[in-house]
Design an enzyme around this catalytic site. Structure first.
Site, mmCIF file in Angstrom:
data_model
loop_
_atom_site.group_PDB
_atom_site.id
_atom_site.type_symbol
_atom_site.label_atom_id
_atom_site.label_comp_id
_atom_site.label_asym_id
_atom_site.label_seq_id
_atom_site.Cartn_x
_atom_site.Cartn_y
_atom_site.Cartn_z
ATOM 1 N N HIS A 152 -60.689 -22.722 -8.086
ATOM 2 C CA HIS A 152 -60.750 -23.976 -7.342
ATOM 3 C C HIS A 152 -61.910 -23.934 -6.345
ATOM 4 C CE1 HIS A 152 -56.262 -24.652 -8.086
ATOM 5 N NE2 HIS A 152 -56.359 -23.347 -8.232
ATOM 6 N N TYR A 153 -62.313 -25.117 -5.843
ATOM 7 C CA TYR A 153 -63.051 -25.162 -4.576
ATOM 8 C C TYR A 153 -62.172 -25.857 -3.545
ATOM 9 C CZ TYR A 153 -64.782 -29.852 -6.158
ATOM 10 O OH TYR A 153 -64.908 -31.140 -6.613
ATOM 11 N N THR A 154 -62.451 -25.595 -2.249
ATOM 12 C CA THR A 154 -61.527 -26.038 -1.205
ATOM 13 C C THR A 154 -61.790 -27.457 -0.717
ATOM 14 O OG1 THR A 154 -62.946 -25.172 0.557
ATOM 15 C CG2 THR A 154 -61.270 -23.675 -0.357
ATOM 16 N N GLU A 184 -59.201 -19.828 -4.499
ATOM 17 C CA GLU A 184 -59.947 -20.900 -3.840
ATOM 18 C C GLU A 184 -61.274 -20.351 -3.313
ATOM 19 O OE1 GLU A 184 -59.400 -24.109 -3.351
ATOM 20 O OE2 GLU A 184 -57.242 -24.480 -3.634
ATOM 21 N N HIS A 194 -59.586 -25.634 -12.236
ATOM 22 C CA HIS A 194 -58.477 -26.540 -11.916
ATOM 23 C C HIS A 194 -58.587 -27.831 -12.724
ATOM 24 C CE1 HIS A 194 -55.852 -28.382 -8.465
ATOM 25 N NE2 HIS A 194 -55.180 -28.224 -9.578
ATOM 26 N N ASP A 228 -62.541 -29.957 -9.532
ATOM 27 C CA ASP A 228 -62.995 -28.611 -9.170
ATOM 28 C C ASP A 228 -62.761 -27.603 -10.303
ATOM 29 O OD1 ASP A 228 -60.214 -29.115 -8.469
ATOM 30 O OD2 ASP A 228 -60.169 -27.141 -7.526
#
Length: 288
Positions: A50-52, A114, A161, A171
């Site tokens: 994921h990215y946040t 993440e 994700h 993401d």
């Protein structure tokens, strides 16, 4: 790679039973742990990246004080820190409503990672995506290799994700370097020469919608099987293109996408190992 256990909630996590060692049984109960069943498997089948969509302070606050969580957080410092937020033996709430192959609700069968990254911003010139820092990816590769080794994760089970939730998630986005992970031996990648060999045929005759839907589903994507090119199918195609052709991910059915799908779903057969030649001067016994 240095993994730091975030101390913000360490006491609460300990009280919640994050330790992997079984607690002693209550008084009067004797549990014999000398036997082990053959029919069992690792909880962890997938790794989800994921990215946040936030900076580091907000990412930490969200991932430690709200219902959403992840097993690991990779920071965006020049020398990134990898925070361990949830013990791998426990479920973190990172995937949400999700599907891949025969699994749904992948929180229960995955490790979530993440990466601190703002994601994107929409500008008058179009959507601008934020790149990942090379040092972040270096740490991620080390982390992934460690997890893969310990849990025997298959290359096709390291996912974004957006792949497990293509109707609602973007993401880790088109600038995430999936090819780097392939070069590190972590994921499968379509061989360019095989893609090029199949491309002319698909340029002459593009498969129908149902072929695209069926082939995407064969890889693992949750996609309608209706033969109708609807929004849901376009979204899944766009996610696939984001990973394997990030220069153009508009969700259009085209020849290059068909060739990529074909190669990924028709791997080369594994050839038997060639017999080892006997050293010079050594005679081998005939086979009777």
């Amino acid at each position: 790679m240095k993994i730091v256990t975030l101390t913000v909630l360490s006491t609460l996590l300990a009280l919640a039973g994050c330790a992997t060692v079984p607690p002693p049984p209550p008084a009067g109960l004797a549990i014999d742990r000398t036997l082990s069943a053959r029919g069992q498997s690792d909880r962890v089948k997938y790794i989800i990246v994921h990215y946040t969509v936030s900076d580091l302070p907000r990412s930490i606050k969200i991932l430690t004080t709200q219902d959403v969580s992840a097993h690991y957080l990779v920071t965006d410092a020049d020398q990134p820190t990898v925070y361990s937020l949830v013990d791998e033996s426990r479920q973190s709430n990172h995937a949400g409503y999700s599907n891949w192959k025969i699994y749904n609700q992948l929180n229960a069968a995955s490790i979530g990672i993440e990466i601190v990254n703002p994601g994107y911003k929409d500008t008058p010139q179009g959507r601008a995506w934020y790149p990942f820092k090379p040092a972040q990816i270096d740490q991620l590769v080390l982390l992934l290799k460690d997890i893969v080794k310990r849990h025997n994760i298959r290359p096709e089970n390291i996912l974004g994700h957006n792949e497990i939730a293509p109707q609602r998630k973007l993401d880790p986005g088109p600038l995430f370097p999936w090819k780097r992970l392939a070069d590190e031996g972590l994921i499968t990648w379509p061989e360019p020469s095989r893609v090029a060999a199949r491309l002319p045929g698909y340029q002459q005759q593009l498969p129908d919608v149902f072929w695209f839907q069926r082939t995407l589903a064969q890889i693992g994507y949750a996609v309608p099987q209706t033969g109708v090119f609807d929004t849901a199918t376009r979204n899944v195609l766009a996610v696939f293109q984001t990973k394997y052709r990030p220069t153009l991910f508009d969700g259009t059915m085209d020849a290059e996408t068909a060739a990529l799908l074909d190669v990924l779903t028709s791997p080369l057969p594994v050839l038997p190992a060639a017999p080892v030649a006997a050293p010079a001067g050594v005679e081998t016994a005939p086979v009777e």
